[in-house]
Scaffold this active site. Structure first.
Site, PDB file in Angstrom:
ATOM      1  N   ASP A   1       0.830  -1.212   0.000  1.00  0.00           N
ATOM      2  CA  ASP A   1       0.000   0.000   0.000  1.00  0.00           C
ATOM      3  C   ASP A   1       0.866   1.265   0.000  1.00  0.00           C
ATOM      4  O   ASP A   1       1.988   1.259   0.507  1.00  0.00           O
ATOM      5  CB  ASP A   1      -0.904  -0.026   1.248  1.00  0.00           C
ATOM      6  CG  ASP A   1      -2.090   0.912   1.111  1.00  0.00           C
ATOM      7  OD1 ASP A   1      -2.352   1.417  -0.007  1.00  0.00           O
ATOM      8  OD2 ASP A   1      -2.772   1.140   2.138  1.00  0.00           O
TER       9      ASP A   1
ATOM     10  N   ASN B   1       1.198   3.448  -2.934  1.00  0.00           N
ATOM     11  CA  ASN B   1       1.694   3.899  -4.248  1.00  0.00           C
ATOM     12  C   ASN B   1       1.167   5.289  -4.608  1.00  0.00           C
ATOM     13  O   ASN B   1       1.903   6.126  -5.149  1.00  0.00           O
ATOM     14  CB  ASN B   1       1.244   2.932  -5.354  1.00  0.00           C
ATOM     15  CG  ASN B   1       1.835   1.549  -5.204  1.00  0.00           C
ATOM     16  OD1 ASN B   1       2.719   1.345  -4.390  1.00  0.00           O
ATOM     17  ND2 ASN B   1       1.329   0.606  -5.978  1.00  0.00           N
TER      18      ASN B   1
ATOM     19  N   TRP C   1       2.894   7.981  -2.614  1.00  0.00           N
ATOM     20  CA  TRP C   1       4.278   8.134  -3.094  1.00  0.00           C
ATOM     21  C   TRP C   1       4.289   9.062  -4.316  1.00  0.00           C
ATOM     22  O   TRP C   1       5.119   9.962  -4.421  1.00  0.00           O
ATOM     23  CB  TRP C   1       4.833   6.749  -3.449  1.00  0.00           C
ATOM     24  CG  TRP C   1       6.279   6.725  -3.858  1.00  0.00           C
ATOM     25  CD1 TRP C   1       7.353   6.490  -3.052  1.00  0.00           C
ATOM     26  CD2 TRP C   1       6.811   6.934  -5.177  1.00  0.00           C
ATOM     27  NE1 TRP C   1       8.519   6.537  -3.785  1.00  0.00           N
ATOM     28  CE2 TRP C   1       8.216   6.814  -5.094  1.00  0.00           C
ATOM     29  CE3 TRP C   1       6.229   7.211  -6.423  1.00  0.00           C
ATOM     30  CZ2 TRP C   1       9.055   6.960  -6.195  1.00  0.00           C
ATOM     31  CZ3 TRP C   1       7.064   7.362  -7.529  1.00  0.00           C
ATOM     32  CH2 TRP C   1       8.461   7.229  -7.407  1.00  0.00           C
TER      33      TRP C   1
ATOM     34  N   HIS D   1       2.276   3.382  -9.031  1.00  0.00           N
ATOM     35  CA  HIS D   1       2.129   1.938  -9.282  1.00  0.00           C
ATOM     36  C   HIS D   1       3.331   1.418 -10.075  1.00  0.00           C
ATOM     37  O   HIS D   1       3.843   0.332  -9.810  1.00  0.00           O
ATOM     38  CB  HIS D   1       0.825   1.662 -10.038  1.00  0.00           C
ATOM     39  CG  HIS D   1      -0.410   2.095  -9.302  1.00  0.00           C
ATOM     40  ND1 HIS D   1      -0.613   1.781  -7.978  1.00  0.00           N
ATOM     41  CD2 HIS D   1      -1.501   2.810  -9.699  1.00  0.00           C
ATOM     42  CE1 HIS D   1      -1.788   2.294  -7.594  1.00  0.00           C
ATOM     43  NE2 HIS D   1      -2.342   2.921  -8.620  1.00  0.00           N
TER      44      HIS D   1
ATOM     45  N   GLU E   1     -12.450  -4.307  -4.279  1.00  0.00           N
ATOM     46  CA  GLU E   1     -12.935  -2.937  -4.085  1.00  0.00           C
ATOM     47  C   GLU E   1     -12.186  -1.939  -4.978  1.00  0.00           C
ATOM     48  O   GLU E   1     -12.712  -0.880  -5.312  1.00  0.00           O
ATOM     49  CB  GLU E   1     -12.782  -2.527  -2.615  1.00  0.00           C
ATOM     50  CG  GLU E   1     -13.719  -3.269  -1.664  1.00  0.00           C
ATOM     51  CD  GLU E   1     -13.293  -4.693  -1.334  1.00  0.00           C
ATOM     52  OE1 GLU E   1     -12.101  -5.049  -1.527  1.00  0.00           O
ATOM     53  OE2 GLU E   1     -14.155  -5.486  -0.896  1.00  0.00           O
TER      54      GLU E   1
ATOM     55  N   LEU F   1       9.969 -21.082  -4.386  1.00  0.00           N
ATOM     56  CA  LEU F   1       9.097 -20.090  -3.752  1.00  0.00           C
ATOM     57  C   LEU F   1       7.768 -20.093  -4.496  1.00  0.00           C
ATOM     58  O   LEU F   1       7.750 -20.057  -5.726  1.00  0.00           O
ATOM     59  CB  LEU F   1       9.755 -18.701  -3.864  1.00  0.00           C
ATOM     60  CG  LEU F   1       8.921 -17.491  -3.455  1.00  0.00           C
ATOM     61  CD1 LEU F   1       8.720 -17.485  -1.945  1.00  0.00           C
ATOM     62  CD2 LEU F   1       9.601 -16.186  -3.879  1.00  0.00           C
TER      63      LEU F   1
HETATM   64  C1  IPE Z   1      -5.530  -2.620  -0.164  1.00  0.00           C
HETATM   65  O1  IPE Z   1      -5.166  -1.293  -0.282  1.00  0.00           O
HETATM   66  C2  IPE Z   1      -5.462  -3.299  -1.498  1.00  0.00           C
HETATM   67  C3  IPE Z   1      -4.129  -3.434  -2.054  1.00  0.00           C
HETATM   68  C4  IPE Z   1      -3.007  -3.082  -1.507  1.00  0.00           C
HETATM   69  C5  IPE Z   1      -4.069  -4.038  -3.346  1.00  0.00           C
HETATM   70  P1  IPE Z   1      -6.261  -0.137  -0.458  1.00  0.00           P
HETATM   71  O2  IPE Z   1      -5.507   1.120  -0.591  1.00  0.00           O
HETATM   72  O3  IPE Z   1      -7.195  -0.490  -1.564  1.00  0.00           O
HETATM   73  O4  IPE Z   1      -7.052  -0.219   0.908  1.00  0.00           O
HETATM   74  P2  IPE Z   1      -7.843   0.897   1.697  1.00  0.00           P
HETATM   75  O5  IPE Z   1      -8.809   1.495   0.723  1.00  0.00           O
HETATM   76  O6  IPE Z   1      -6.849   1.899   2.178  1.00  0.00           O
HETATM   77  O7  IPE Z   1      -8.498   0.166   2.827  1.00  0.00           O
HETATM   78  C1  IPE Z   2      -1.603   0.288  -3.352  1.00  0.00           C
HETATM   79  O1  IPE Z   2      -1.394   1.654  -3.387  1.00  0.00           O
HETATM   80  C2  IPE Z   2      -1.852  -0.302  -4.715  1.00  0.00           C
HETATM   81  C3  IPE Z   2      -3.257  -0.618  -5.003  1.00  0.00           C
HETATM   82  C4  IPE Z   2      -4.215  -0.611  -4.120  1.00  0.00           C
HETATM   83  C5  IPE Z   2      -3.583  -1.024  -6.351  1.00  0.00           C
HETATM   84  P1  IPE Z   2      -2.583   2.700  -3.383  1.00  0.00           P
HETATM   85  O2  IPE Z   2      -2.949   2.989  -4.789  1.00  0.00           O
HETATM   86  O3  IPE Z   2      -3.697   2.218  -2.532  1.00  0.00           O
HETATM   87  O4  IPE Z   2      -1.874   3.949  -2.733  1.00  0.00           O
HETATM   88  P2  IPE Z   2      -2.485   4.959  -1.644  1.00  0.00           P
HETATM   89  O5  IPE Z   2      -3.006   4.157  -0.522  1.00  0.00           O
HETATM   90  O6  IPE Z   2      -3.568   5.725  -2.356  1.00  0.00           O
HETATM   91  O7  IPE Z   2      -1.339   5.816  -1.259  1.00  0.00           O
HETATM   92 MG    MG Z   3      -4.060   2.421  -0.539  1.00  0.00          MG
END
Ligand code: IPE
Ligand code: IPE
Ligand code: MG
Length: 249
Positions: free
Chosen positions: A27, A29, A32, A44, A74, A138
Protein backbone atom coordinates in the site's frame (compact mmCIF):
# COMPACT_ATOMS: atom_id res chain seq x y z
CA UNK A 1 30.70 -4.36 -2.60
CA UNK A 2 28.71 -5.97 0.16
CA UNK A 3 25.02 -5.28 0.38
CA UNK A 4 23.84 -3.48 3.56
CA UNK A 5 21.28 -6.27 4.02
CA UNK A 6 23.92 -9.02 4.13
CA UNK A 7 24.71 -8.79 7.85
CA UNK A 8 21.07 -8.74 8.84
CA UNK A 9 20.29 -11.65 6.54
CA UNK A 10 23.08 -13.70 8.13
CA UNK A 11 21.74 -12.83 11.58
CA UNK A 12 18.20 -13.88 10.59
CA UNK A 13 19.37 -17.20 9.23
CA UNK A 14 21.49 -17.90 12.31
CA UNK A 15 18.54 -17.12 14.55
CA UNK A 16 16.41 -19.62 12.62
CA UNK A 17 12.67 -19.38 12.33
CA UNK A 18 12.40 -17.69 8.95
CA UNK A 19 8.62 -17.38 8.40
CA UNK A 20 7.51 -19.96 5.83
CA UNK A 21 4.76 -17.73 4.50
CA UNK A 22 4.74 -13.93 4.33
CA UNK A 23 1.69 -12.02 3.10
CA UNK A 24 1.98 -8.37 2.09
CA UNK A 25 -0.52 -5.55 1.61
CA UNK A 26 1.45 -3.41 -0.84
CA UNK A 27 0.00 0.00 0.00
CA UNK A 28 0.99 3.63 -0.51
CA UNK A 29 1.69 3.90 -4.25
CA UNK A 30 -0.73 6.81 -4.66
CA UNK A 31 0.77 8.77 -1.78
CA UNK A 32 4.28 8.13 -3.09
CA UNK A 33 3.26 9.66 -6.44
CA UNK A 34 1.35 12.51 -4.81
CA UNK A 35 4.41 13.48 -2.75
CA UNK A 36 6.27 13.95 -6.04
CA UNK A 37 3.41 15.73 -7.81
CA UNK A 38 3.14 12.76 -10.19
CA UNK A 39 -0.04 11.01 -11.37
CA UNK A 40 -1.06 7.96 -9.28
CA UNK A 41 -0.06 5.42 -11.98
CA UNK A 42 3.53 6.64 -11.64
CA UNK A 43 3.38 5.31 -8.08
CA UNK A 44 2.13 1.94 -9.28
CA UNK A 45 4.93 1.85 -11.84
CA UNK A 46 7.50 2.60 -9.12
CA UNK A 47 5.95 -0.14 -6.97
CA UNK A 48 7.04 -2.76 -9.49
CA UNK A 49 10.65 -2.38 -8.39
CA UNK A 50 9.58 -3.16 -4.83
CA UNK A 51 7.88 -6.34 -6.05
CA UNK A 52 11.19 -7.43 -7.55
CA UNK A 53 12.96 -6.54 -4.28
CA UNK A 54 10.65 -8.58 -2.09
CA UNK A 55 10.72 -11.62 -4.37
CA UNK A 56 14.52 -11.57 -4.49
CA UNK A 57 14.76 -10.91 -0.75
CA UNK A 58 12.31 -13.72 -0.07
CA UNK A 59 14.39 -16.12 -2.16
CA UNK A 60 17.57 -15.02 -0.34
CA UNK A 61 16.01 -15.52 3.07
CA UNK A 62 14.48 -18.89 2.21
CA UNK A 63 10.83 -17.84 2.49
CA UNK A 64 8.72 -20.58 0.88
CA UNK A 65 5.47 -18.70 0.25
CA UNK A 66 4.98 -15.03 -0.57
CA UNK A 67 1.45 -13.70 -1.08
CA UNK A 68 1.11 -10.16 -2.40
CA UNK A 69 -2.10 -8.09 -2.43
CA UNK A 70 -1.89 -6.29 -5.77
CA UNK A 71 -5.47 -5.34 -6.60
CA UNK A 72 -8.58 -5.76 -4.48
CA UNK A 73 -12.14 -6.39 -5.50
CA UNK A 74 -12.94 -2.94 -4.09
CA UNK A 75 -10.19 -1.39 -6.25
CA UNK A 76 -12.50 -1.91 -9.27
CA UNK A 77 -14.26 1.20 -7.95
CA UNK A 78 -11.26 3.40 -8.75
CA UNK A 79 -11.27 5.70 -11.82
CA UNK A 80 -11.18 3.72 -15.09
CA UNK A 81 -7.92 5.39 -16.12
CA UNK A 82 -6.16 4.13 -12.98
CA UNK A 83 -7.56 0.62 -13.47
CA UNK A 84 -6.41 0.61 -17.06
CA UNK A 85 -2.92 1.71 -16.04
CA UNK A 86 -2.78 -1.08 -13.43
CA UNK A 87 -3.86 -3.73 -15.96
CA UNK A 88 -1.17 -2.56 -18.39
CA UNK A 89 1.41 -2.70 -15.62
CA UNK A 90 0.35 -6.26 -14.89
CA UNK A 91 0.94 -7.17 -18.53
CA UNK A 92 4.34 -5.40 -18.42
CA UNK A 93 5.26 -7.21 -15.22
CA UNK A 94 4.53 -10.58 -16.79
CA UNK A 95 6.47 -9.73 -19.91
CA UNK A 96 9.50 -8.45 -18.01
CA UNK A 97 9.68 -10.88 -15.10
CA UNK A 98 8.39 -14.19 -16.43
CA UNK A 99 11.77 -15.59 -17.47
CA UNK A 100 13.54 -14.40 -14.29
CA UNK A 101 10.84 -15.95 -12.10
CA UNK A 102 10.98 -19.23 -14.01
CA UNK A 103 14.77 -19.42 -13.83
CA UNK A 104 14.65 -18.78 -10.06
CA UNK A 105 12.18 -21.68 -9.62
CA UNK A 106 9.40 -19.36 -8.49
CA UNK A 107 5.93 -20.75 -9.05
CA UNK A 108 3.32 -18.04 -9.59
CA UNK A 109 -0.31 -18.43 -8.62
CA UNK A 110 -2.93 -15.77 -9.24
CA UNK A 111 -5.69 -15.59 -6.61
CA UNK A 112 -8.95 -13.75 -7.23
CA UNK A 113 -11.88 -13.34 -9.55
CA UNK A 114 -9.96 -13.49 -12.81
CA UNK A 115 -13.11 -13.35 -14.94
CA UNK A 116 -13.12 -9.59 -14.38
CA UNK A 117 -9.68 -9.05 -15.93
CA UNK A 118 -9.32 -7.68 -19.45
CA UNK A 119 -8.67 -10.42 -22.04
CA UNK A 120 -5.07 -9.24 -22.44
CA UNK A 121 -4.37 -9.20 -18.69
CA UNK A 122 -6.05 -12.59 -18.32
CA UNK A 123 -3.95 -14.08 -21.10
CA UNK A 124 -0.80 -12.62 -19.52
CA UNK A 125 -1.44 -14.12 -16.07
CA UNK A 126 -2.50 -17.48 -17.51
CA UNK A 127 0.76 -17.53 -19.46
CA UNK A 128 2.76 -16.64 -16.33
CA UNK A 129 1.16 -19.43 -14.30
CA UNK A 130 1.84 -21.95 -17.08
CA UNK A 131 5.44 -20.77 -17.58
CA UNK A 132 6.30 -21.06 -13.88
CA UNK A 133 4.26 -24.16 -12.95
CA UNK A 134 7.35 -26.28 -12.27
CA UNK A 135 8.91 -23.80 -9.78
CA UNK A 136 9.58 -25.29 -6.36
CA UNK A 137 11.70 -22.76 -4.43
CA UNK A 138 9.10 -20.09 -3.75
CA UNK A 139 5.36 -19.97 -4.36
CA UNK A 140 4.45 -16.41 -5.27
CA UNK A 141 0.70 -15.80 -5.01
CA UNK A 142 -0.48 -12.55 -6.58
CA UNK A 143 -3.91 -11.51 -5.30
CA UNK A 144 -5.64 -9.70 -8.12
CA UNK A 145 -9.33 -8.82 -8.18
CA UNK A 146 -9.25 -10.45 -4.75
CA UNK A 147 -11.66 -10.01 -1.85
CA UNK A 148 -11.67 -12.30 1.19
CA UNK A 149 -15.42 -12.15 1.76
CA UNK A 150 -16.05 -13.13 -1.86
CA UNK A 151 -13.52 -15.96 -1.47
CA UNK A 152 -15.30 -17.25 1.65
CA UNK A 153 -18.73 -16.88 0.05
CA UNK A 154 -17.55 -18.84 -2.97
CA UNK A 155 -16.25 -21.64 -0.74
CA UNK A 156 -19.54 -21.75 1.21
CA UNK A 157 -21.48 -21.93 -2.05
CA UNK A 158 -19.37 -24.84 -3.29
CA UNK A 159 -19.91 -26.76 -0.05
CA UNK A 160 -23.66 -26.00 -0.08
CA UNK A 161 -23.88 -27.35 -3.63
CA UNK A 162 -22.10 -30.55 -2.59
CA UNK A 163 -24.57 -30.98 0.29
CA UNK A 164 -27.61 -30.21 -1.91
CA UNK A 165 -26.43 -32.80 -4.43
CA UNK A 166 -25.97 -35.41 -1.70
CA UNK A 167 -22.18 -35.60 -2.14
CA UNK A 168 -21.43 -34.33 1.37
CA UNK A 169 -23.20 -34.42 4.73
CA UNK A 170 -23.56 -31.13 6.69
CA UNK A 171 -21.34 -32.50 9.47
CA UNK A 172 -18.61 -32.92 6.86
CA UNK A 173 -18.37 -29.15 6.50
CA UNK A 174 -15.13 -28.85 8.42
CA UNK A 175 -12.42 -26.21 8.67
CA UNK A 176 -10.29 -28.38 6.39
CA UNK A 177 -13.09 -28.58 3.80
CA UNK A 178 -13.46 -24.80 3.86
CA UNK A 179 -9.70 -24.21 3.56
CA UNK A 180 -9.52 -26.61 0.61
CA UNK A 181 -12.05 -24.48 -1.27
CA UNK A 182 -10.27 -21.16 -0.81
CA UNK A 183 -8.00 -19.75 -3.51
CA UNK A 184 -5.11 -20.55 -1.17
CA UNK A 185 -5.86 -24.31 -1.09
CA UNK A 186 -2.66 -26.24 -0.42
CA UNK A 187 -0.75 -23.20 0.90
CA UNK A 188 -0.12 -22.97 4.67
CA UNK A 189 -1.52 -19.94 6.49
CA UNK A 190 0.70 -16.83 6.56
CA UNK A 191 3.01 -16.54 9.58
CA UNK A 192 3.66 -12.85 9.02
CA UNK A 193 1.56 -10.07 7.48
CA UNK A 194 3.35 -6.91 6.36
CA UNK A 195 1.40 -3.75 5.51
CA UNK A 196 3.19 -0.73 4.13
CA UNK A 197 2.14 2.94 4.38
CA UNK A 198 1.09 2.73 8.01
CA UNK A 199 -2.57 1.79 7.63
CA UNK A 200 -3.87 -0.40 10.48
CA UNK A 201 -6.52 -2.42 8.67
CA UNK A 202 -6.93 -5.63 6.68
CA UNK A 203 -8.92 -4.16 3.77
CA UNK A 204 -10.64 -7.52 3.09
CA UNK A 205 -7.38 -9.47 2.72
CA UNK A 206 -7.12 -13.18 3.65
CA UNK A 207 -9.65 -12.95 6.51
CA UNK A 208 -9.63 -16.71 7.10
CA UNK A 209 -5.94 -17.37 6.53
CA UNK A 210 -4.58 -14.57 8.77
CA UNK A 211 -6.26 -15.91 11.92
CA UNK A 212 -2.91 -16.32 13.73
CA UNK A 213 -0.49 -14.28 11.64
CA UNK A 214 1.85 -11.78 13.30
CA UNK A 215 1.35 -8.23 11.98
CA UNK A 216 4.16 -5.89 10.99
CA UNK A 217 3.04 -2.43 9.86
CA UNK A 218 5.67 -0.05 8.50
CA UNK A 219 5.25 3.61 7.53
CA UNK A 220 7.39 3.01 4.43
CA UNK A 221 5.39 3.55 1.24
CA UNK A 222 5.35 0.52 -1.04
CA UNK A 223 7.57 1.97 -3.84
CA UNK A 224 10.27 2.67 -1.22
CA UNK A 225 10.17 -0.88 0.19
CA UNK A 226 13.44 -2.79 -0.22
CA UNK A 227 14.71 -6.21 0.80
CA UNK A 228 16.30 -4.54 3.83
CA UNK A 229 12.77 -3.63 5.00
CA UNK A 230 11.72 -7.24 4.44
CA UNK A 231 14.63 -8.46 6.56
CA UNK A 232 13.70 -5.96 9.31
CA UNK A 233 10.13 -7.30 9.26
CA UNK A 234 11.48 -10.85 9.61
CA UNK A 235 13.65 -9.75 12.54
CA UNK A 236 10.58 -8.20 14.18
CA UNK A 237 8.74 -11.50 13.61
CA UNK A 238 11.55 -13.51 15.17
CA UNK A 239 11.21 -11.47 18.38
CA UNK A 240 7.53 -12.29 18.77
CA UNK A 241 6.14 -14.97 21.01
CA UNK A 242 3.42 -16.86 19.18
CA UNK A 243 1.01 -18.46 21.61
CA UNK A 244 -1.93 -19.64 19.49
CA UNK A 245 -4.24 -19.21 22.46
CA UNK A 246 -2.16 -21.34 24.82
CA UNK A 247 -0.20 -20.14 27.82
CA UNK A 248 3.46 -19.29 27.41
CA UNK A 249 5.84 -22.07 28.46
C1 IPE B 1 -5.53 -2.62 -0.16
O1 IPE B 1 -5.17 -1.29 -0.28
C2 IPE B 1 -5.46 -3.30 -1.50
C3 IPE B 1 -4.13 -3.43 -2.05
C4 IPE B 1 -3.01 -3.08 -1.51
C5 IPE B 1 -4.07 -4.04 -3.35
P1 IPE B 1 -6.26 -0.14 -0.46
O2 IPE B 1 -5.51 1.12 -0.59
O3 IPE B 1 -7.20 -0.49 -1.56
O4 IPE B 1 -7.05 -0.22 0.91
P2 IPE B 1 -7.84 0.90 1.70
O5 IPE B 1 -8.81 1.49 0.72
O6 IPE B 1 -6.85 1.90 2.18
O7 IPE B 1 -8.50 0.17 2.83
C1 IPE C 1 -1.60 0.29 -3.35
O1 IPE C 1 -1.39 1.65 -3.39
C2 IPE C 1 -1.85 -0.30 -4.71
C3 IPE C 1 -3.26 -0.62 -5.00
C4 IPE C 1 -4.21 -0.61 -4.12
C5 IPE C 1 -3.58 -1.02 -6.35
P1 IPE C 1 -2.58 2.70 -3.38
O2 IPE C 1 -2.95 2.99 -4.79
O3 IPE C 1 -3.70 2.22 -2.53
O4 IPE C 1 -1.87 3.95 -2.73
P2 IPE C 1 -2.48 4.96 -1.64
O5 IPE C 1 -3.01 4.16 -0.52
O6 IPE C 1 -3.57 5.72 -2.36
O7 IPE C 1 -1.34 5.82 -1.26
MG1 MG D 1 -4.06 2.42 -0.54
Amino acid sequence: MSDPGDDLLTELKLHGGIPAHIAVIMDGNGRWAQARALPRPAGHQAGMAAVREIVEGGLQAGVRYLTLFAFSQENWQRPPSEIEALMHLLEDYVERESEELRSNSVQVRILGDLDRLSPAARAAVDGLMAATAAGDHLTLSLCISYGARAELTRAARQLATEVAEGRRRPEEITEEAMAARLYTAGIPDPDLLIRTSGELRLSNFLLWQLAYAEFHVTPVLWPDFTRQHLFEAIRDFQRRERRFGRVAV
